[in-house]
Design a protein around this motif. Sequence first.
Motif, PDB file in Angstrom:
ATOM      1  N   LYS A  33      35.750  43.197  43.708  1.00 21.60           N
ATOM      2  CA  LYS A  33      35.089  41.472  43.980  1.00 21.60           C
ATOM      3  C   LYS A  33      35.419  41.554  45.315  1.00 21.60           C
ATOM      4  CE  LYS A  33      34.264  39.094  40.742  1.00 21.60           C
ATOM      5  NZ  LYS A  33      33.304  38.785  39.791  1.00 21.60           N
ATOM      6  N   ASN A  34      35.894  41.743  46.375  1.00 21.81           N
ATOM      7  CA  ASN A  34      36.200  41.915  47.424  1.00 21.81           C
ATOM      8  C   ASN A  34      35.324  41.911  48.106  1.00 21.81           C
ATOM      9  OD1 ASN A  34      38.863  39.481  47.035  1.00 21.81           O
ATOM     10  ND2 ASN A  34      39.857  41.513  47.266  1.00 21.81           N
ATOM     11  N   PHE A  35      34.624  43.510  47.896  1.00 21.92           N
ATOM     12  CA  PHE A  35      33.498  43.005  48.777  1.00 21.92           C
ATOM     13  C   PHE A  35      31.756  42.776  47.982  1.00 21.92           C
ATOM     14  CE2 PHE A  35      29.370  46.080  48.490  1.00 21.92           C
ATOM     15  CZ  PHE A  35      29.661  46.515  50.071  1.00 21.92           C
ATOM     16  N   MET A  36      32.073  42.113  46.874  1.00 24.42           N
ATOM     17  CA  MET A  36      31.173  41.748  46.688  1.00 24.42           C
ATOM     18  C   MET A  36      31.015  40.200  47.388  1.00 24.42           C
ATOM     19  SD  MET A  36      29.866  42.288  42.695  1.00 24.42           S
ATOM     20  CE  MET A  36      31.224  42.785  42.327  1.00 24.42           C
ATOM     21  N   ALA A  37      32.166  39.691  47.172  1.00 27.48           N
ATOM     22  CA  ALA A  37      32.345  37.937  48.002  1.00 27.48           C
ATOM     23  C   ALA A  37      32.788  38.004  49.888  1.00 27.48           C
ATOM     24  CB  ALA A  37      33.863  37.353  47.643  1.00 27.48           C
ATOM     25  N   LYS A  38      32.959  39.494  50.110  1.00 30.50           N
ATOM     26  CA  LYS A  38      32.355  39.308  51.292  1.00 30.50           C
ATOM     27  C   LYS A  38      30.685  39.577  51.986  1.00 30.50           C
ATOM     28  CE  LYS A  38      33.913  42.810  55.461  1.00 30.50           C
ATOM     29  NZ  LYS A  38      34.522  43.963  55.337  1.00 30.50           N
ATOM     30  N   HIS A  39      30.073  40.356  51.541  1.00 30.37           N
ATOM     31  CA  HIS A  39      28.826  40.945  51.304  1.00 30.37           C
ATOM     32  C   HIS A  39      28.025  40.104  50.705  1.00 30.37           C
ATOM     33  CE1 HIS A  39      30.674  44.046  53.967  1.00 30.37           C
ATOM     34  NE2 HIS A  39      31.082  44.299  53.339  1.00 30.37           N
ATOM     35  N   LYS A  40      28.309  38.448  49.598  1.00 32.10           N
ATOM     36  CA  LYS A  40      27.601  37.716  49.698  1.00 32.10           C
ATOM     37  C   LYS A  40      26.631  38.328  48.287  1.00 32.10           C
ATOM     38  CE  LYS A  40      27.530  34.735  53.709  1.00 32.10           C
ATOM     39  NZ  LYS A  40      29.125  35.128  54.015  1.00 32.10           N
ATOM     40  N   ILE A  41      27.145  39.098  47.765  1.00 35.22           N
ATOM     41  CA  ILE A  41      26.480  39.320  47.062  1.00 35.22           C
ATOM     42  C   ILE A  41      26.463  39.426  44.975  1.00 35.22           C
ATOM     43  CG2 ILE A  41      26.562  41.457  44.936  1.00 35.22           C
ATOM     44  CD1 ILE A  41      27.216  43.145  47.284  1.00 35.22           C
ATOM     45  N   PRO A  42      25.658  38.611  45.092  1.00 33.54           N
ATOM     46  CA  PRO A  42      25.752  37.197  43.851  1.00 33.54           C
ATOM     47  C   PRO A  42      26.714  37.884  42.418  1.00 33.54           C
ATOM     48  CG  PRO A  42      24.238  38.246  43.869  1.00 33.54           C
ATOM     49  CD  PRO A  42      24.517  38.716  44.627  1.00 33.54           C
ATOM     50  N   THR A  43      28.327  37.470  42.108  1.00 31.77           N
ATOM     51  CA  THR A  43      29.117  37.795  40.822  1.00 31.77           C
ATOM     52  C   THR A  43      29.553  36.540  40.897  1.00 31.77           C
ATOM     53  OG1 THR A  43      30.366  39.964  39.984  1.00 31.77           O
ATOM     54  CG2 THR A  43      30.866  38.426  42.609  1.00 31.77           C
ATOM     55  N   ALA A  44      30.174  36.826  39.446  1.00 28.16           N
ATOM     56  CA  ALA A  44      31.464  36.166  38.747  1.00 28.16           C
ATOM     57  C   ALA A  44      32.264  35.425  39.269  1.00 28.16           C
ATOM     58  CB  ALA A  44      31.880  36.072  37.499  1.00 28.16           C
ATOM     59  N   ALA A  45      32.231  33.525  39.661  1.00 32.47           N
ATOM     60  CA  ALA A  45      33.339  33.552  40.500  1.00 32.47           C
ATOM     61  C   ALA A  45      34.638  34.410  39.256  1.00 32.47           C
ATOM     62  CB  ALA A  45      33.360  31.811  40.642  1.00 32.47           C
ATOM     63  N   TYR A  46      36.145  34.428  40.662  1.00 28.45           N
ATOM     64  CA  TYR A  46      37.041  35.329  40.161  1.00 28.45           C
ATOM     65  C   TYR A  46      37.667  34.818  41.120  1.00 28.45           C
ATOM     66  CZ  TYR A  46      36.893  38.097  44.517  1.00 28.45           C
ATOM     67  OH  TYR A  46      37.520  38.202  45.734  1.00 28.45           O
ATOM     68  N   ARG A  47      39.186  35.280  40.439  1.00 34.58           N
ATOM     69  CA  ARG A  47      40.119  35.094  41.490  1.00 34.58           C
ATOM     70  C   ARG A  47      41.015  36.746  41.259  1.00 34.58           C
ATOM     71  NH1 ARG A  47      43.477  30.031  42.337  1.00 34.58           N
ATOM     72  NH2 ARG A  47      45.051  31.440  42.812  1.00 34.58           N
ATOM     73  N   THR A  48      41.927  37.078  41.860  1.00 36.04           N
ATOM     74  CA  THR A  48      42.233  38.157  41.018  1.00 36.04           C
ATOM     75  C   THR A  48      44.764  37.773  41.148  1.00 36.04           C
ATOM     76  OG1 THR A  48      41.768  39.557  42.058  1.00 36.04           O
ATOM     77  CG2 THR A  48      43.743  40.584  42.002  1.00 36.04           C
ATOM     78  N   PHE A  49      44.762  38.295  39.616  1.00 33.74           N
ATOM     79  CA  PHE A  49      46.287  37.635  39.774  1.00 33.74           C
ATOM     80  C   PHE A  49      47.685  38.616  39.342  1.00 33.74           C
ATOM     81  CE2 PHE A  49      43.988  34.362  38.549  1.00 33.74           C
ATOM     82  CZ  PHE A  49      44.585  33.013  39.795  1.00 33.74           C
ATOM     83  N   ASP A  50      48.750  39.158  39.902  1.00 32.89           N
ATOM     84  CA  ASP A  50      50.115  39.912  39.624  1.00 32.89           C
ATOM     85  C   ASP A  50      51.033  39.545  38.812  1.00 32.89           C
ATOM     86  OD1 ASP A  50      51.032  39.122  41.682  1.00 32.89           O
ATOM     87  OD2 ASP A  50      50.829  40.770  42.726  1.00 32.89           O
ATOM     88  N   LYS A  51      52.007  40.168  38.245  1.00 29.82           N
ATOM     89  CA  LYS A  51      53.038  39.210  37.777  1.00 29.82           C
ATOM     90  C   LYS A  51      53.738  37.850  38.458  1.00 29.82           C
ATOM     91  CE  LYS A  51      56.984  42.721  38.669  1.00 29.82           C
ATOM     92  NZ  LYS A  51      56.524  43.438  39.526  1.00 29.82           N
ATOM     93  N   ASN A  52      53.953  38.347  39.816  1.00 26.48           N
ATOM     94  CA  ASN A  52      54.188  37.181  40.858  1.00 26.48           C
ATOM     95  C   ASN A  52      53.410  36.187  40.680  1.00 26.48           C
ATOM     96  OD1 ASN A  52      56.193  39.907  41.627  1.00 26.48           O
ATOM     97  ND2 ASN A  52      54.756  40.323  42.459  1.00 26.48           N
TER      98      ASN A  52
END
Length: 426
Positions: free
Chosen positions: A111-130
């Motif tokens: 997802k980070n790779f797609m965001a960086k290179h402006k490749i169309p994908t679903a909006a997202y965020r990443t979470f961990d237990k903290n």
Amino acid sequence: MNILVIGSGGREYALAWKISQSPKTEKLFIAPGNAGTSSLGTNIPMDVNDFKTIKEIVVTNDIDLVVVGPEAPLVNGITDFFKQDGYLKDIMIVGPEKAGAKLEGSKDFAKNFMAKHKIPTAAYRTFDKNRLEEGYKFIDNLKAPYVLKADGLAAGKGVVILEDSDEAKKELKSMVEELKFGDASSKVVIEEFLDGIELSVFIMTDGDNYVILPEAKDYKRIGEGDTGPNTGGMGSVSPVPFADEEFMQKIKDRIIDPTVQGLKNDGINYQGFIFFGLINVEDEPYVIEYNCRMGDPETESVIPRIKSDFVDLLVATATKNLDKQSVEIDERYSTAVMLVSKGYPGKYEKGKLISGLDRVKDCIVFHAGTTIDIETGGIKTSGGRVLAVSALGDTLEEALEKAYENADIIEFDGKYYRKDIGFDLK
Ligand code: AMP
Ligand code: GLY
């Protein structure tokens, strides 16, 4: 040339089947392979993640070219192992290094790779237990349904789609805190739900150049009408009628080119297959996921449509010569219908005798979960997905009819298959 295919499924049978037809192939080995691959070449039992044994196999059998079928050895660094070894570094290998395989090995990385290179994908965020509380807030701000994805490899089971926000929060907690999918879910990508129709697009790239292979659509759910639990895939169709020239051009311009260029710009040397899991939302393509390998059962409908010498393509991929290659494609429709064991994708029995394989006609039977009975020499089931019955036809209907006629001829106790492959494309 002596060639080693690593893996044991229908995908590897299809790759080996095609490789065995090339005049360039001298000896073909499949490790570990299945009952079917033993008639295409020599099976060598081993664990696909045991790199030391793979080296022994390469040395002993004077292997020139290695084709890695499944994702696990790639994500675990088989290609890096080759590049760092004094002997293996000169052996051709098709499959990306660990850094490139991360496109499949980590959803967060992809997802980070797609965001960086402006490749169309679903909006997202990443979470961990903290960051659970932030995750809950993110869910509150998203519209249902909620898509939660374990970051790491989870044998195709790490994606959960839920309608209810409280359930989505519970699921997030169980993934990151209780490690529902093991370490793979210590991080979770939550993303926007995309409503559309999926397709799989494949390229072979040498890191600079690429060729596009025939696209396909796979049928992941166990039940007809795309119902019930997800499986590894119950069948596939190629070509995909809605992937016309205009749509494929969008995929090339917005997705394939920036991916290949992005990898290069990020210093990742990628020589292998890229599988783009795409979704068509009102004629616009978006990336659902990347895989660092071919699809299964897509390979079983894609490979029969490739007319070019496959060994030439593999060698060009491994030696950075793909600019000198093109892919000649059979215009006909190709289908693959998976015959699976009763109970799959849950618990199922193995060891059922398979009959009728000698009576099939006008089709290709790609073995997946099969093994040879040592005592009788007969062929038995050894997995959930047992055989892919593939056929070509001038129309989708004709290809399906041939595949289904033959799917009926093959018998084993508990055989099940979907009778509606391609239903949404007719
Ligand atoms: P993946 O393992 O990422 O391919 O996800 C498995 C399946 O979940 C996909 O084949 C889709 O059917 C579905 N899926 C994943 N992400 C989304 C999304 N953002 N919107 C809708 N469906 C999705
Ligand atoms: N058929 C989907 C996959 O290979 O991941």
